[in-house]
Design an enzyme around this catalytic site. Sequence first.
Site, mmCIF file in Angstrom:
data_model
loop_
_atom_site.group_PDB
_atom_site.id
_atom_site.type_symbol
_atom_site.label_atom_id
_atom_site.label_comp_id
_atom_site.label_asym_id
_atom_site.label_seq_id
_atom_site.Cartn_x
_atom_site.Cartn_y
_atom_site.Cartn_z
ATOM 1 N N ASP A 52 0.951 -1.205 0.158
ATOM 2 C CA ASP A 52 -0.145 0.007 0.071
ATOM 3 C C ASP A 52 0.898 1.257 0.046
ATOM 4 O OD1 ASP A 52 -2.229 1.885 0.905
ATOM 5 O OD2 ASP A 52 -3.195 -0.038 0.643
ATOM 6 N N LYS A 128 -3.692 -0.804 -6.582
ATOM 7 C CA LYS A 128 -4.944 0.021 -5.772
ATOM 8 C C LYS A 128 -4.767 1.433 -5.824
ATOM 9 C CE LYS A 128 -6.084 0.668 -1.026
ATOM 10 N NZ LYS A 128 -6.074 0.265 0.350
ATOM 11 N N ASP A 130 -5.881 5.478 -5.103
ATOM 12 C CA ASP A 130 -6.558 5.971 -3.891
ATOM 13 C C ASP A 130 -7.051 7.334 -4.541
ATOM 14 O OD1 ASP A 130 -7.306 6.728 -1.454
ATOM 15 O OD2 ASP A 130 -5.489 5.850 -0.655
ATOM 16 N N TRP A 165 -13.627 5.549 -1.792
ATOM 17 C CA TRP A 165 -14.006 5.433 -0.491
ATOM 18 C C TRP A 165 -15.776 5.516 -0.418
ATOM 19 C CZ3 TRP A 165 -11.150 10.363 -0.274
ATOM 20 C CH2 TRP A 165 -9.959 10.266 -0.567
ATOM 21 N N ARG A 183 -13.800 0.469 -3.863
ATOM 22 C CA ARG A 183 -14.187 0.494 -2.460
ATOM 23 C C ARG A 183 -15.502 1.171 -2.358
ATOM 24 N NH1 ARG A 183 -10.110 1.442 1.240
ATOM 25 N NH2 ARG A 183 -11.682 2.563 2.401
ATOM 26 N N ASP A 187 -12.860 3.738 5.347
ATOM 27 C CA ASP A 187 -11.930 2.841 5.702
ATOM 28 C C ASP A 187 -12.227 2.070 6.729
ATOM 29 O OD1 ASP A 187 -10.105 4.008 3.723
ATOM 30 O OD2 ASP A 187 -8.703 4.572 5.353
HETATM 31 C C1 GAL Z 1 -6.629 5.444 2.402
HETATM 32 C C2 GAL Z 1 -7.338 4.248 1.700
HETATM 33 C C3 GAL Z 1 -6.773 3.245 2.864
HETATM 34 C C4 GAL Z 1 -5.137 3.121 2.481
HETATM 35 C C5 GAL Z 1 -4.623 4.679 2.871
HETATM 36 C C6 GAL Z 1 -3.198 5.090 2.679
HETATM 37 O O1 GAL Z 1 -7.377 6.614 1.641
HETATM 38 O O2 GAL Z 1 -8.617 3.932 2.075
HETATM 39 O O3 GAL Z 1 -6.962 1.969 2.344
HETATM 40 O O4 GAL Z 1 -4.838 2.836 1.223
HETATM 41 O O5 GAL Z 1 -5.369 5.825 2.074
HETATM 42 O O6 GAL Z 1 -2.597 6.295 2.854
#
Ligand code: GAL
Length: 388
Positions: A52, A128, A130, A165, A183, A187
Amino acid sequence: MENIKTGFHPPMGWNSWNTFTWDINEDLIKQVADVFVEEGYKDAGYEYIVIDDCWSLKQRDENGNLVADPEKFPSGMKALADYIHSKGLKFGMYSCAGTHTCAGYPGSFEYEFQDAKQFASWGVDYLKYDYCYKPRAMDGELLYRRMALALKNSGRDILFSACNWGEDHVHDWIRSAGAHMYRSTGDIQDNWDSIKRLANSQMDKAPFTGNFCHNDMDMLVVGMRGGSNNDFIGTIGGCTDTEYKTHFALWCMMGSPLMIGCDIRKADAMTKRILMNKNFIAINQDDEARGFYVLHPEPQWLTDSGCFILVKVLADGDLAIGFFNLGEGQRGIPLQFWDLGLSTASGEMLSLYDCWEEKELGVFKGQYHVVVPSHDCVILRGKIVPND
Ligand code: GAL
């Protein structure tokens, strides 16, 4: 379980974020790959190992390329990908539709095609993507379309995992934009309230999930037991064994990707029993990937107290039936077979199998009644038996 094509089934794997956040390195990732093979996760169907946020340097190089942090990944991403592939597993990485990732590393905004090629050259199989630092004037749909197109044209088969999200009515446009999973929630946190909140938020999202674009309820917290170095995820950290089991059952019944978030190097027996429950996984990985429907049991106070039944129609004609009690206190939950489409007149019956206890319960006619302890669930697989 063999993927017929990328994204056909809900992806299964492990992601570094929930437990490790910034504290990632190549030894950790390799150890996770080893554990996948040695402890049966791979045989159970888990295949993607995903790094990630926080993997790169804070600046691109002079050619505008992303650079892996040489302290965390001294051998480089290609070597790491090769290691993961040598174990018969797949390699996932992370970027962001905005100018920066959520943790402040470079995002892919305006570098989409360049980054997609870079990921392909490293041997990445999963990205992934974001939603932080998205320029306000830019349309999210357009940015996800862009990266989907860039990945499709990168010269490598790369699964696209969108992560906005659940915002901006994403379910209306993400499938046509080209994502394989997206998603549909905010979170997750390693506590029961979060699990309950995310599950309840999905009750009207079932029509949107399906092969090649799965509703993603976020990574699993099963087995974390409060062990996260992330303040947000770890707040009021930890769940009971029962709650972790119910969490996994909900994600399986609801067709979410199954991305493990705990430190599997230290997983205890119950964590493994939950994560590798082959009956739950078979429901999740069913070829037709249909969304569930919900039955709200009578009387009303039963529904109001957090009890519901999820039903998923499976490819072979069986039904996955999940009795959930997310409320406080033990409850009896009745199921009337006519609510499943069985006819009282012709009298078809159900042969029921308990997916957690791994035992046949017998053949039932008309109805079934189950007592479910607080925060627990009973997951059955029902086979239709003719009345003769
Ligand atoms: C969020 C995401 C998480 C993770 C995080 C990393 O936006 O929903 O799953 O990836 O960022 O900073």
